[in-house]
Write an enzyme that holds these catalytic residues in place. Structure first.
Site, PDB file in Angstrom:
ATOM      1  N   SER A 164       0.835  -1.193   0.000  1.00 48.64           N
ATOM      2  CA  SER A 164       0.000   0.000   0.000  1.00 48.64           C
ATOM      3  C   SER A 164       0.881   1.259   0.000  1.00 48.64           C
ATOM      4  O   SER A 164       1.724   1.408  -0.884  1.00 48.64           O
ATOM      5  CB  SER A 164      -0.942  -0.067   1.206  1.00 48.64           C
ATOM      6  OG  SER A 164      -2.010   0.778   1.017  1.00 48.64           O
ATOM      7  N   ASP A 392      -8.784  -6.928  -4.480  1.00 48.29           N
ATOM      8  CA  ASP A 392      -8.487  -5.571  -3.975  1.00 48.29           C
ATOM      9  C   ASP A 392      -9.235  -4.528  -4.819  1.00 48.29           C
ATOM     10  O   ASP A 392      -8.963  -4.371  -6.005  1.00 48.29           O
ATOM     11  CB  ASP A 392      -6.958  -5.346  -4.049  1.00 48.29           C
ATOM     12  CG  ASP A 392      -6.511  -4.064  -3.347  1.00 48.29           C
ATOM     13  OD1 ASP A 392      -7.344  -3.160  -3.146  1.00 48.29           O
ATOM     14  OD2 ASP A 392      -5.312  -3.976  -3.014  1.00 48.29           O
ATOM     15  N   HIS A 421      -7.984  -5.587  -0.177  1.00 47.70           N
ATOM     16  CA  HIS A 421      -6.706  -4.881  -0.003  1.00 47.70           C
ATOM     17  C   HIS A 421      -5.926  -5.343   1.234  1.00 47.70           C
ATOM     18  O   HIS A 421      -4.717  -5.539   1.174  1.00 47.70           O
ATOM     19  CB  HIS A 421      -6.989  -3.378   0.068  1.00 47.70           C
ATOM     20  CG  HIS A 421      -5.764  -2.542   0.229  1.00 47.70           C
ATOM     21  ND1 HIS A 421      -4.783  -2.473  -0.733  1.00 47.70           N
ATOM     22  CD2 HIS A 421      -5.341  -1.745   1.248  1.00 47.70           C
ATOM     23  CE1 HIS A 421      -3.814  -1.670  -0.322  1.00 47.70           C
ATOM     24  NE2 HIS A 421      -4.128  -1.214   0.881  1.00 47.70           N
TER      25      HIS A 421
HETATM   26  N1  LIG Z   1      -5.083  -1.689   7.021  1.00 46.87           N
HETATM   27  C1  LIG Z   1      -4.025  -0.926   6.453  1.00 46.87           C
HETATM   28  C2  LIG Z   1      -4.433  -0.606   5.082  1.00 46.87           C
HETATM   29  C3  LIG Z   1      -3.839   0.572   4.443  1.00 46.87           C
HETATM   30  O1  LIG Z   1      -3.204   0.163   3.289  1.00 46.87           O
HETATM   31  C4  LIG Z   1      -3.708   0.252   7.323  1.00 46.87           C
HETATM   32  O2  LIG Z   1      -4.532   0.599   8.162  1.00 46.87           O
HETATM   33  O3  LIG Z   1      -2.623   0.806   7.221  1.00 46.87           O
END
Ligand SMILES: N[C@@H](CCO)C(=O)O
Ligand SMILES: CC(=O)SCCNC(=O)CCNC(=O)[C@H](O)C(C)(C)COP(=O)(O)OP(=O)(O)OC[C@H]1O[C@@H](n2cnc3c(N)ncnc32)[C@H](O)[C@@H]1OP(=O)(O)O
Length: 480
Positions: A164, A392, A421
């Site tokens: 991410s 995702d 995701h």
């Molecule tokens: N669950 C992750 C997802 C963000 O990509 C976070 O809270 O950082």
């Protein structure tokens, strides 16, 4: 000695204790991290930060050549404590092996977990930055993290990995070809898409619409928790899938023994009151009484005694003698979202949320580099392992396909997950085995013989200590 070396040497490294950031209570959520204090740092925007803290953790030992660094980059709400959220990937024989690699994870600017952010001290104004913390970019993170790595003696990164936002950092790191050997970007993008920008905007608007936000000048103990909680709820939905929610919650009623209604449900004086209570159930900003208060509607003495029950399940005769059917309005899926929002507002700051989501929005590997993605990506030549999750809906699998298409030396792997995701934080076995496979192909020189035994991590954290997770693990779904 060169100016840059002098500068790097002037970075002070300290243990991060309760006393190092008295203004920032979030830092205490992260166990035994260190702080590097960078004397000054010019951001991409031109703004200058002074006495800039950068929080980090290390595991394992740097080799004599300074080349066995395995850099882990965290996502939006993550911290430098990679063992907390990617723990199952760490340990002897696993993807993040402290016997072979010097593993480092640094906290991004704007995060509440120790690096400079809205909740840290601004030495120029002698107060916390609050909403005056400048816009920081993924490139700023990479630049300042590089200074800290160099201060630690790192000469070369063997592998940079992250999901991410972490994947955005990894892609930006890749442009530093002489410093970075291989990259593993996961569930990420070359540029923050219109879809993702829009979700971030909707989440920021939730925060802005909370009257406690006060343009960002709220007191630390008066967070705009409604807005921040709603932002996390929306974000969480983008991290998961419809299928996953159906499987976990379906249409089950909330278990009010575990997640009761707020204890300040007012006793309704009338049927209108009662309807108003049902209508507002879950509204944590609700007043004690409807504005168009009682008096206009029929008194319901029969309801008043029992309204401590869930309002949605009340079955009472109204004054017109029509039997009201019990109707559930509080579902398990709702209690899950509320629970997650509650958990989040205890561990995150609203200004930091705005700061980090704006950072995500600026991400674009093309910016000031090239006119097209194709041109920009020609500069990345290292071996790359790209992972995506087909479910995702945020950083779509198509975007991972596009990254691999534009890389000279990239391989694509699919993480099978029903979760969407967040799969990169939940499907440990798959992520672990794909990385191990990639290391066998491209980093064999570090795998042949262990550098240190597991207990001798020389200043880095041992993985044998029992510890509690700040962020939690995926729990047993069956119990809900
Ligand atoms: N669950 C992750 C997802 C963000 O990509 C976070 O809270 O950082
Ligand atoms: C690579 C990177 O950069 S990662 C970035 C790092 N991010 C972080 O470190 C933080 C991000 N972490 C997360 O997003 C999450 O913790 C994840 C994705 C790792 C796992 O999500 P979790 O919230 O732990 O799991 P899950 O969605 O199953 O929720 C479980 C919790 O919901 C509660 N719950 C489950 N169902 C319900 C329900 N119906 N009603 C109320 N509560 C419920 C459980 O009791 C459990 O509570 P707990 O956390 O106190 O144990």
């Amino acid at each position: 000695m060169s100016d840059i070396q002098n500068y790097i040497d002037s970075i002070e490294i300290t243990d991060c204790s309760h006393h190092s950031q008295q203004e920032n209570h979030f830092v205490n959520l992260i166990s035994s991290q260190k702080l590097a204090i960078v004397p000054s740092f010019v951001l991409e925007s031109g703004d200058v930060l002074y006495e800039v803290p950068v929080a980090f953790k290390t595991w394992g030992k740097l080799n004599a050549e300074g080349t066995n660094c395995l850099l882990i980059c965290h996502a939006l709400s993550g911290s430098a404590d990679a063992a907390d959220w990617w723990g199952p990937l760490m340990g002897p024989g696993r993807a993040f092996d402290p016997q072979r690699f010097f593993i480092v994870c640094l906290n991004s600017l704007g995060s509440p977990y120790g690096s400079a952010s809205p909740v840290t001290w601004n030495p120029e104004t002698q107060t916390t930055y609050g909403p005056e913390f400048p816009l920081t970019t993924v490139r700023d993170d990479v630049q300042i993290h590089k200074l800290v790595l160099q201060r630690l003696g790192v000469k070369h990164i063997a592998m940079a990995v992250g999901g991410s936002m972490g994947g955005m950092l990894v892609l930006e790191w890749a442009f530093d070809k002489d410093f970075v050997g291989t990259i593993v970007p996961i569930a990420t993008s070359l540029r923050h898409s219109a879809w993702c920008i829009s979700w971030c905007e909707a989440q920021r608007q939730s925060i802005y619409s909370d009257p406690h936000f006060k343009d960002g000048y709220y007191e630390p103990d008066e967070q705009p928790v409604c807005g921040l909680g709603a932002a996390r709820m929306a974000a969480l939905l983008t991290y998961r899938t419809k299928g996953s929610f159906e499987r976990r919650f379906s249409r089950a009623a909330a278990d009010t023994t575990r997640h009761p209604y707020p204890d300040h449900i007012p006793t309704p004086l009338s049927n209108n009151d009662a309807r108003w209570v049902v209508h507002n159930e879950g509204n944590i900003n609700r007043s004690e009484r409807p504005a168009r208060s009682s008096g206009v509607s029929t008194p319901t003495s029969d309801m008043s005694s029992s309204f401590s029950q869930p309002p949605s399940l009340l079955s009472r005769r109204q004054s017109n003698d029509v039997l009201r059917r019990p109707m559930n309005t509080y579902f398990s899926a709702q209690s899950y979202l509320r629970y997650q929002a509650n958990k989040f507002v205890k561990r995150f700051d609203a200004n930091c949320y705005i700061s980090i989501t704006r950072k995500l929005d600026t991400h674009d590997v093309m910016r000031d580099r090239a006119d097209t993605l194709e041109q920009a990506m020609q500069a990345i030549t290292q071996p790359a392992l790209v992972m995506g999750i087909e479910t995702d809906g945020l950083f779509t699998f198509d975007e991972q396909v596009e990254i691999v298409r534009l890389l000279k030396n990239g391989t694509l792997k699919s993480i099978t997950s029903a979760e969407g995701h967040d799969g990169f934080l939940l499907e440990f076995d798959q992520v672990n085995s794909y990385i191990l496979e990639f290391q066998k192909e491209h980093l064999q020189q570090f795998l042949s013989s262990p550098l240190v035994d597991e207990k001798n991590t020389e200043g880095g954290e041992s993985l044998t200590t029992t510890r509690e997770s700040v962020f939690g693990e995926m729990e047993d779904m069956a119990s809900w």
